[in-house]
Design a protein around this motif. Structure first.
Motif, PDB file in Angstrom:
ATOM      1  N   CYS A   1      -4.474  11.781  21.368  1.00 33.43           N
ATOM      2  CA  CYS A   1      -3.200  11.473  20.718  1.00 33.43           C
ATOM      3  C   CYS A   1      -2.921   9.982  20.913  1.00 33.43           C
ATOM      4  O   CYS A   1      -3.210   9.429  21.981  1.00 33.43           O
TER       5      CYS A   1
ATOM      6  N   HIS B   1      -1.473   8.887  24.262  1.00 32.99           N
ATOM      7  CA  HIS B   1      -2.133   9.287  25.515  1.00 32.99           C
ATOM      8  C   HIS B   1      -1.927   8.272  26.626  1.00 32.99           C
ATOM      9  O   HIS B   1      -1.900   8.628  27.795  1.00 32.99           O
TER      10      HIS B   1
ATOM     11  N   CYS C   1       0.672  11.702  26.912  1.00 33.47           N
ATOM     12  CA  CYS C   1       0.307  12.875  26.103  1.00 33.47           C
ATOM     13  C   CYS C   1      -1.182  13.161  26.318  1.00 33.47           C
ATOM     14  O   CYS C   1      -2.022  12.305  26.084  1.00 33.47           O
TER      15      CYS C   1
ATOM     16  N   VAL D   1      -3.007  15.600  24.860  1.00 29.58           N
ATOM     17  CA  VAL D   1      -3.605  16.392  23.778  1.00 29.58           C
ATOM     18  C   VAL D   1      -4.806  15.664  23.175  1.00 29.58           C
ATOM     19  O   VAL D   1      -4.760  14.467  22.906  1.00 29.58           O
TER      20      VAL D   1
ATOM     21  N   LEU E   1      -7.313  16.150  19.809  1.00 31.12           N
ATOM     22  CA  LEU E   1      -7.279  16.864  18.552  1.00 31.12           C
ATOM     23  C   LEU E   1      -8.148  16.159  17.525  1.00 31.12           C
ATOM     24  O   LEU E   1      -8.623  15.044  17.766  1.00 31.12           O
TER      25      LEU E   1
ATOM     26  N   ASP F   1      -5.596  15.860  12.191  1.00 32.82           N
ATOM     27  CA  ASP F   1      -4.416  16.584  12.662  1.00 32.82           C
ATOM     28  C   ASP F   1      -3.399  15.689  13.360  1.00 32.82           C
ATOM     29  O   ASP F   1      -2.328  16.157  13.762  1.00 32.82           O
ATOM     30  N   ILE F   2      -3.711  14.412  13.509  1.00 34.69           N
ATOM     31  CA  ILE F   2      -2.799  13.503  14.219  1.00 34.69           C
ATOM     32  C   ILE F   2      -1.437  13.408  13.537  1.00 34.69           C
ATOM     33  O   ILE F   2      -0.409  13.511  14.217  1.00 34.69           O
TER      34      ILE F   2
ATOM     35  N   SER G   1       0.345  15.533  11.776  1.00 36.73           N
ATOM     36  CA  SER G   1       1.190  16.708  12.040  1.00 36.73           C
ATOM     37  C   SER G   1       1.528  16.806  13.527  1.00 36.73           C
ATOM     38  O   SER G   1       2.644  17.202  13.891  1.00 36.73           O
ATOM     39  N   HIS G   2       0.579  16.426  14.392  1.00 34.96           N
ATOM     40  CA  HIS G   2       0.862  16.432  15.836  1.00 34.96           C
ATOM     41  C   HIS G   2       2.003  15.466  16.148  1.00 34.96           C
ATOM     42  O   HIS G   2       2.910  15.791  16.919  1.00 34.96           O
TER      43      HIS G   2
ATOM     44  N   ASP H   1       5.276  17.003  14.860  1.00 35.36           N
ATOM     45  CA  ASP H   1       5.703  18.167  15.645  1.00 35.36           C
ATOM     46  C   ASP H   1       6.137  17.803  17.060  1.00 35.36           C
ATOM     47  O   ASP H   1       6.904  18.546  17.683  1.00 35.36           O
ATOM     48  N   ASN H   2       5.637  16.703  17.593  1.00 35.57           N
ATOM     49  CA  ASN H   2       5.908  16.344  18.995  1.00 35.57           C
ATOM     50  C   ASN H   2       6.690  15.037  19.130  1.00 35.57           C
ATOM     51  O   ASN H   2       6.573  14.351  20.137  1.00 35.57           O
TER      52      ASN H   2
ATOM     53  N   HIS I   1       7.097  12.859  22.592  1.00 31.17           N
ATOM     54  CA  HIS I   1       6.500  11.516  22.619  1.00 31.17           C
ATOM     55  C   HIS I   1       7.557  10.459  22.916  1.00 31.17           C
ATOM     56  O   HIS I   1       7.301   9.515  23.670  1.00 31.17           O
TER      57      HIS I   1
END
Length: 197
Positions: free
Chosen positions: A73, A76, A80, A82, A84, A88-89, A91-92, A95-96, A100
């Motif tokens: 992510c 990071h 974070c 995660v 992925l 998909d970054i 949407s991540h 969603d977060n 963040h």
């Protein structure tokens, strides 16, 4: 093939590699073998993202371009954890967003605490440095006064010699302390610089 009776039908007839960017001349017999290793041959992505690229760009594609590569992510570095797929970054991130933002805020507060601590240390070191500089100036003034007295030939040369030696000793000590403080300053500034990065 160099024989005049052979022509394009000869298996050793030289042809230019058909891959864009490759200018090698290869015999027909070895063309397939060359094609299997040609750096300019277009190959499909091994992760099946749908892209194709020259073989010599595979590492770059997998590291920086492929939408199916696994990556961290973008947050990071602030906490974070995660991992992925690159596709998909977005949407991540959507969603977060709140978590963040909280991670980034916490990191900023940590930096603020570190900056405040470093500022306090810097202020203390500056005060110590100023105090030592005043002592050096006073000692230097005493040495100059003592030297002037010696030049005028006063009878107190023996006493003044002791004062000069004592003053020189103090100057040496103060110079050593200044050097130590300067080293401490440099170390603290390096720490600040590292923490700010």
């Amino acid at each position: 093939c160099n024989r005049s009776e052979c022509g394009e039908s000869c298996e050793f007839f030289l042809e230019t590699c058909p891959n864009t960017g490759c200018h090698k001349q290869i015999s027909r017999k070895h063309m397939l073998e060359h094609d299997d290793t040609c750096e300019h041959k277009l190959i499909p992505c091994p992760l099946n993202c749908g892209d194709s690229f020259p073989r010599n760009r595979k590492d770059i594609h997998l590291a920086d371009v492929c939408s199916l590569r696994v990556t961290f992510c973008p947050f990071h570095k602030v906490g974070c954890t995660v991992q992925l797929r690159a596709k998909d970054i977005p949407s991540h991130l959507t969603d977060n967003m709140q978590s963040h933002l909280l991670l980034a805020t916490n990191r900023m507060m940590e930096y603020e605490d570190v900056i405040n601590q470093m500022s306090s240390k810097i202020k203390t070191l500056e005060e110590q440095n100023s105090s030592l500089m005043k002592k050096v100036e006073t000692t230097d003034s005493r040495i100059n006064t003592a030297m002037d007295s010696i030049e005028f030939g006063k009878k107190e040369n023996v006493v003044l010699d002791k004062g000069v030696k004592n003053a020189a000793s103090q100057v040496a000590k103060l110079t050593k302390k200044l050097s130590s403080l300067e080293s401490t300053f440099k170390t603290e500034f390096k720490k600040i610089d590292k923490r700010l990065k």
